[in-house]
Design an enzyme around this catalytic site. Structure first.
Site, PDB file in Angstrom:
ATOM      1  N   ARG A 213      65.913  40.029  -9.842  1.00 44.92           N
ATOM      2  CA  ARG A 213      66.292  40.731 -11.444  1.00 44.92           C
ATOM      3  C   ARG A 213      65.182  40.158 -12.312  1.00 44.92           C
ATOM      4  NH1 ARG A 213      71.849  40.177  -9.517  1.00 44.92           N
ATOM      5  NH2 ARG A 213      71.981  37.991  -9.662  1.00 44.92           N
ATOM      6  N   PHE A 229      72.603  51.904  -7.712  1.00 48.68           N
ATOM      7  CA  PHE A 229      73.599  50.836  -7.078  1.00 48.68           C
ATOM      8  C   PHE A 229      73.523  49.597  -8.229  1.00 48.68           C
ATOM      9  CE2 PHE A 229      71.448  53.105  -3.534  1.00 48.68           C
ATOM     10  CZ  PHE A 229      72.344  53.414  -2.821  1.00 48.68           C
ATOM     11  N   ASP A 251      76.293  53.967  -9.917  1.00 48.64           N
ATOM     12  CA  ASP A 251      77.085  53.296  -9.147  1.00 48.64           C
ATOM     13  C   ASP A 251      78.703  54.034  -8.990  1.00 48.64           C
ATOM     14  OD1 ASP A 251      77.022  50.414  -7.942  1.00 48.64           O
ATOM     15  OD2 ASP A 251      79.007  51.050  -7.987  1.00 48.64           O
ATOM     16  N   ASP A 301      69.004  49.177  -4.850  1.00 49.80           N
ATOM     17  CA  ASP A 301      69.749  48.136  -4.182  1.00 49.80           C
ATOM     18  C   ASP A 301      71.080  48.420  -3.390  1.00 49.80           C
ATOM     19  OD1 ASP A 301      70.286  45.353  -3.476  1.00 49.80           O
ATOM     20  OD2 ASP A 301      71.034  44.771  -5.556  1.00 49.80           O
ATOM     21  N   CYS A 341      69.557  44.700   2.425  1.00 47.41           N
ATOM     22  CA  CYS A 341      70.463  43.653   2.672  1.00 47.41           C
ATOM     23  C   CYS A 341      70.933  43.608   4.206  1.00 47.41           C
ATOM     24  CB  CYS A 341      71.514  43.387   1.637  1.00 47.41           C
ATOM     25  SG  CYS A 341      72.674  44.533   1.457  1.00 47.41           S
TER      26      CYS A 341
HETATM   27  N1  SAH Z   1      72.207  45.463  -7.871  1.00 45.44           N
HETATM   28  C1  SAH Z   1      73.329  44.751  -7.842  1.00 45.44           C
HETATM   29  C2  SAH Z   1      74.473  44.823  -6.547  1.00 45.44           C
HETATM   30  C3  SAH Z   1      74.462  46.056  -5.801  1.00 45.44           C
HETATM   31  S1  SAH Z   1      75.676  46.149  -4.638  1.00 45.44           S
HETATM   32  C4  SAH Z   1      73.098  43.430  -8.437  1.00 45.44           C
HETATM   33  O1  SAH Z   1      71.953  43.055  -8.807  1.00 45.44           O
HETATM   34  O2  SAH Z   1      74.344  42.859  -8.963  1.00 45.44           O
HETATM   35  C5  SAH Z   1      75.885  47.609  -4.046  1.00 45.44           C
HETATM   36  C6  SAH Z   1      76.368  48.469  -5.149  1.00 45.44           C
HETATM   37  O3  SAH Z   1      76.506  49.668  -4.931  1.00 45.44           O
HETATM   38  C7  SAH Z   1      78.100  48.134  -5.287  1.00 45.44           C
HETATM   39  O4  SAH Z   1      78.124  47.983  -6.900  1.00 45.44           O
HETATM   40  C8  SAH Z   1      78.506  49.594  -4.798  1.00 45.44           C
HETATM   41  O5  SAH Z   1      79.834  50.040  -5.599  1.00 45.44           O
HETATM   42  C9  SAH Z   1      77.416  50.642  -4.933  1.00 45.44           C
HETATM   43  N2  SAH Z   1      77.770  51.782  -4.044  1.00 45.44           N
HETATM   44  C10 SAH Z   1      77.758  51.730  -2.515  1.00 45.44           C
HETATM   45  N3  SAH Z   1      77.579  53.014  -1.934  1.00 45.44           N
HETATM   46  C11 SAH Z   1      77.269  53.829  -3.085  1.00 45.44           C
HETATM   47  C12 SAH Z   1      76.774  55.250  -3.125  1.00 45.44           C
HETATM   48  N4  SAH Z   1      77.193  55.906  -2.143  1.00 45.44           N
HETATM   49  N5  SAH Z   1      76.546  55.586  -4.519  1.00 45.44           N
HETATM   50  C13 SAH Z   1      76.567  54.865  -5.406  1.00 45.44           C
HETATM   51  N6  SAH Z   1      77.075  53.693  -5.593  1.00 45.44           N
HETATM   52  C14 SAH Z   1      77.318  52.984  -4.498  1.00 45.44           C
END
Ligand code: SAH
Length: 397
Positions: A213, A229, A251, A301, A341
């Protein structure tokens, strides 16, 4: 204790190299099997003591190693000493990086297979992922109460992996007070974040992305940033601190986006430069492409696409798909920060998938930085499987 696991002579090498798992195929026979998660001594085929571990009759990982020292007993004292050691390993991080939340114990890499302990201010959040930790749960909590009498302990044992060990899902207060719906943590010397320990993902927050980040910030000055995401907006905060012109967060989770909005406010950042879109990222990206949109910086992500090796091919198609569309949305000279991940996705394979994605998008790009999980999620040398988060910063021509 006279429970014994005798190894197949062909399969002793991994334990001799201090790898912490014994797979079912490596077991020749078991004498006096203990109950699920109970202690068992592990011997080579010629009868030499090799290790003491926990027995998981329901799992392919039949035993996880507690110690290679025959004299070490698995009791409260054992957990006190291992947790202390794990905390010491993070001393430098805590001194340098003024933060109030970090992973204090990272399972196999801290010699405590299946045990996650994340510390958020005065809350210790525990996740038990193995039968052995479940068996010794009282020892673990007694150790924590002795070491951190000022802290409350909350259990988030609701990760799906527990079913592989024959364990049920559970969330509860173990000791102290119930966590409020949101607590405020700080990371990287000043960014504030609200975390929902009880309902948030994992133990509430993605601590593993802390360094990445911060890295994002330097690419963002006067740029239009797309944060896919976004969860609770961690990357967004750093983009705004780095003076991004705009940040679009996408998201599917409304509770995550609601916290993201509050995170902008508590950091006194400009909400006028931020959009929050609750939508599936795949369909959002396609729509943006169709509409001829461009972004200067894109963060991808996604959640874990491959839960097991058998899902890897499908996961590769998913990663390629979003990376290809993201590549085509990048303005000339734009940057993509792309992550995986999934532990089953190796760094080499991930790089190849991203290269294929750029090729198919008709874009040329160069990797300018390799990224990985933060240092409180270490990779013990005998246990390379601990590397799960990898990322690339790709500059598009
Ligand atoms: N970048 C964030 C962590 C991301 S975790 C950080 O730094 O804190 C992955 C995220 O993707 C979750 O919040 C989940 O709600 C979202 N997610 C999962 N599948 C998704 C999709 N198909 N479209 C949009 N969001 C999604």
């Amino acid at each position: 204790m006279n429970s014994k696991l005798i190894l197949n002579p062909e399969r002793e090498k991994s334990l001799k190299r201090l790898h912490p798992w014994v797979f079912s195929k490596a077991v020749e026979r078991i004498v006096n099997p203990p109950s699920n998660g109970g202690d068992i001594n592990i011997y080579s085929n010629d009868g030499t003591f090799l290790a003491r571990g926990s027995y998981s009759p329901n799992s392919q990982i039949r035993a996880r190693i507690w110690t290679f020292d025959q004299n070490e007993k698995i009791n409260t004292e054992f957990f006190i000493s291992k947790i202390k050691k794990a905390a010491q390993r993070r001393q430098l991080l805590l001194e340098e990086n003024s933060l109030s939340a970090f992973r204090m114990v990272d399972a196999e890499s801290d010699e405590l297979p299946g045990l996650i302990i994340d510390k958020y201010n005065e809350f210790l959040v525990l996740q038990i992922q193995s039968a052995g930790c479940e068996y010794h749960l009282n020892d673990i909590t007694d150790a924590l109460k002795k070491l951190y009498p000022e802290c409350s302990i909350y259990e988030r044992s609701d990760a799906a992996v527990r079913s592989k060990e024959g364990l049920e899902l559970r969330k509860r207060v173990i000791s102290g007070i119930e966590p409020p719906d949101e607590i405020e943590i700080t990371e990287n010397g000043g960014i504030k974040l609200l975390v929902d320990i009880k309902e948030g993902h994992k133990t509430g927050y993605y601590l593993d992305q802390r360094d990445n980040r911060r890295i994002l910030g330097r690419f963002c000055r006067n740029k239009n940033v797309l944060n896919c995401f976004s969860y609770t907006g961690g990357f967004c905060l750093y983009a705004l601190k780095g003076r991004a012109a705009s940040v679009t967060n996408v998201d599917v989770s409304q509770p995550a986006l609601d916290i993201a909005k509050k995170n902008i406010v508590i950091n006194h950042l400009d909400p006028g430069r931020v959009r929050f879109i609750r939508e599936d990222v795949f369909s959002f990206l396609r729509k943006e492409k169709k509409n001829g949109k461009q972004y200067d910086v894109i963060v991808l992500d996604p959640p874990k696409f491959a839960e097991s090796r058998s899902q890897l091919d499908k996961a590769c198609r998913g990663y390629k798909d979003i990376n290809m569309i993201a590549a085509s949305l990048l303005s000339p000279g734009g940057y993509l920060l792309t992550f995986s991940c999934s532990g089953h996705m190796t760094p080499d394979l991930f790089q190849k998938v991203v290269a294929d994605a750029f090729l198919d998008a008709g874009r040329h790009g160069s990797i300018v930085q390799y990224l990985h999980q933060a240092e409180d999620h270490p990779v013990a040398l005998p246990y390379p499987e601990a590397l799960y988060l990898k990322g690339l910063v790709v500059r598009a021509d």
